[in-house]
Design an enzyme around this catalytic site. Structure first.
Site, PDB file in Angstrom:
ATOM      1  N   ILE A 100       1.060  -1.058  -0.058  1.00 56.07           N
ATOM      2  CA  ILE A 100       0.103   0.134  -0.138  1.00 56.07           C
ATOM      3  C   ILE A 100       0.689   1.134  -0.131  1.00 56.07           C
ATOM      4  CG2 ILE A 100      -1.824   1.425   1.309  1.00 56.07           C
ATOM      5  CD1 ILE A 100      -2.653  -1.334   0.115  1.00 56.07           C
ATOM      6  N   LYS A 101       0.670   2.206  -0.863  1.00 55.92           N
ATOM      7  CA  LYS A 101       1.512   3.261  -1.314  1.00 55.92           C
ATOM      8  C   LYS A 101       0.808   4.656  -0.336  1.00 55.92           C
ATOM      9  CE  LYS A 101       3.317   4.709  -4.951  1.00 55.92           C
ATOM     10  NZ  LYS A 101       3.292   5.214  -6.489  1.00 55.92           N
ATOM     11  N   ILE A 102       1.745   5.162   0.491  1.00 56.23           N
ATOM     12  CA  ILE A 102       1.304   6.157   1.604  1.00 56.23           C
ATOM     13  C   ILE A 102       2.391   6.947   1.520  1.00 56.23           C
ATOM     14  CG2 ILE A 102       0.895   6.720   4.014  1.00 56.23           C
ATOM     15  CD1 ILE A 102      -0.189   3.654   4.451  1.00 56.23           C
TER      16      ILE A 102
END
Length: 380
Positions: free
Chosen positions: A143-145
């Protein structure tokens, strides 16, 4: 052009660099091209962003049937974007699953971004990360944060729940140190929660070419021979010093304690490696950052350029950190404020991601209107 395994990408992989592709589309998935890139180009991971998805929707007709089905149930634009992106990422995870299994989870990864409009809202980012993780439901998802102040707390929270993360939009060394701390704190929380640390993975995406773009513009404005001689050097220096931060973090007692519990290192990932200035070699952000244990995610043209004429520049780490610091010191002596530059790049980065997300939503809206008025093509 070199074919098969007879090309510089093979040498790059042999140097310990994981080759990821910064691109994804249903055409890439359905036409066998992704499998070919894995076999012939050594691609072992994928990163995505809203611009990539918008471009994919505009390029082909493989989304038409799904768009029609979603329109029939009166799905919102947001729900349509969610369905399309999670479906593509899930399928990419399936394609890369053999790489994931072969590398014990280190590679074979596919990244999917949290809505960048949530970049300054910690709880909303956490909630969306959980939703994406559950919807894709594949162990090789990241998941890109974004590494905003609010994002740091979200990173710690989701890592603590066992969600693997690609921390994106890192520009400054100080922010990177905060990212490292957020990851370690998340691992410590996960351990307290009784989770298997070996199953949690993370990369820290340090953006490269945008640093040169911003600093070069300021050097051009100064205009002296000394300033112009410093152009095109800051981005690589900044990334190499980021690697020094990474190495230093692995030498701490805190990390050694987590590693003894099975934790995996958070690998540096070099992002934004396509060259923006045509005066520079088109493979410079790959060849100059060929550091073992790192990831380089490349857009397709950069990947093919390196396969055709790239060179792996040997990097002796203890010999490059000092000169890299000298480059940033020279930039400071010329009157350019490093903190001001990196703060501005973060602001620009979030804004560009939000604009890209809006572009994706608008593209979906346009495709729905166009495709619903046209006959359904054969295929997906």
């Amino acid at each position: 052009m070199a074919t098969g395994h007879d090309h510089p990408l093979t040498e790059l992989a042999a140097a310990g660099v994981s080759i990821w592709l910064d691109d994804l589309s249903r055409e890439l998935l359905s036409g066998g091209r992704l499998q070919a890139l894995i076999a012939d180009r050594g691609v072992v991971g994928i990163t995505t962003n809203p611009t990539i998805f918008a471009s994919a929707l505009e390029r082909g007709e493989r989304y038409t049937r799904q768009l029609r089905r979603l329109a029939e149930v009166e799905a919102s634009i947001e729900d349509t974007v969610f369905a399309i992106t999670t479906d593509d990422v899930r399928e990419a995870c399936h394609v890369l699953r053999p790489v994931y299994d072969r590398t014990d989870g280190v590679d074979g990864r596919v990244s999917l971004e949290v809505d960048p409009g949530l970049a300054h809202d910690t709880q909303a980012t956490i909630d969306r990360a959980r939703l994406l993780w559950s919807a894709v439901d594949e162990p090789n998802l990241l998941i890109k944060i974004p590494a905003t102040t609010a994002g740091l707390d979200a990173i710690t929270a989701v890592i603590g729940e066992g969600i693997s993360v690609n921390v994106t939009l890192i520009f400054s060394l100080d922010r990177y140190r905060e990212v490292v701390d957020a990851y370690l704190t998340g691992l410590e929380t996960a351990r307290l929660n009784g989770l298997d640390l070996a199953g949690i993975h993370s990369v820290a995406s340090f953006f490269v070419s945008r640093v040169d773009t911003e600093i070069d513009a300021r050097l051009d404005a100064i205009g002296t021979d000394r300033a112009l001689a410093a152009k095109g050097r800051a981005a690589i220096a900044n990334a190499r010093l980021a690697h020094e931060v990474h190495v230093t973090s692995l030498a701490t007692r805190r990390w050694r304690d987590l590693a003894a519990s099975g934790a995996r290192p958070q690998r540096p990932l070099w992002a934004s490696t396509g060259v923006k200035n045509p005066a520079y070699p088109d493979t410079m952000y790959v060849s100059e950052l060929a550091i073992p244990g790192t990831v380089n995610t490349m857009p397709g043209p950069t990947l093919e350029a390196f396969a055709d004429h790239g060179n792996v520049t040997p990097v002796v780490l203890e010999e490059v950190y000092g000169p890299a610091q000298d480059v940033l010191s020279e930039i400071a002596l010329l009157g350019i404020d490093y903190r001001e530059v990196t703060d501005e790049l973060e602001r620009q980065g979030v804004r560009k991601f939000v604009d890209s997300w809006d572009e994706l939503a608008e593209t979906v809206r346009g495709e729905l209107s166009r495709d619903l008025a046209a006959p359904v093509p054969h295929g997906r």
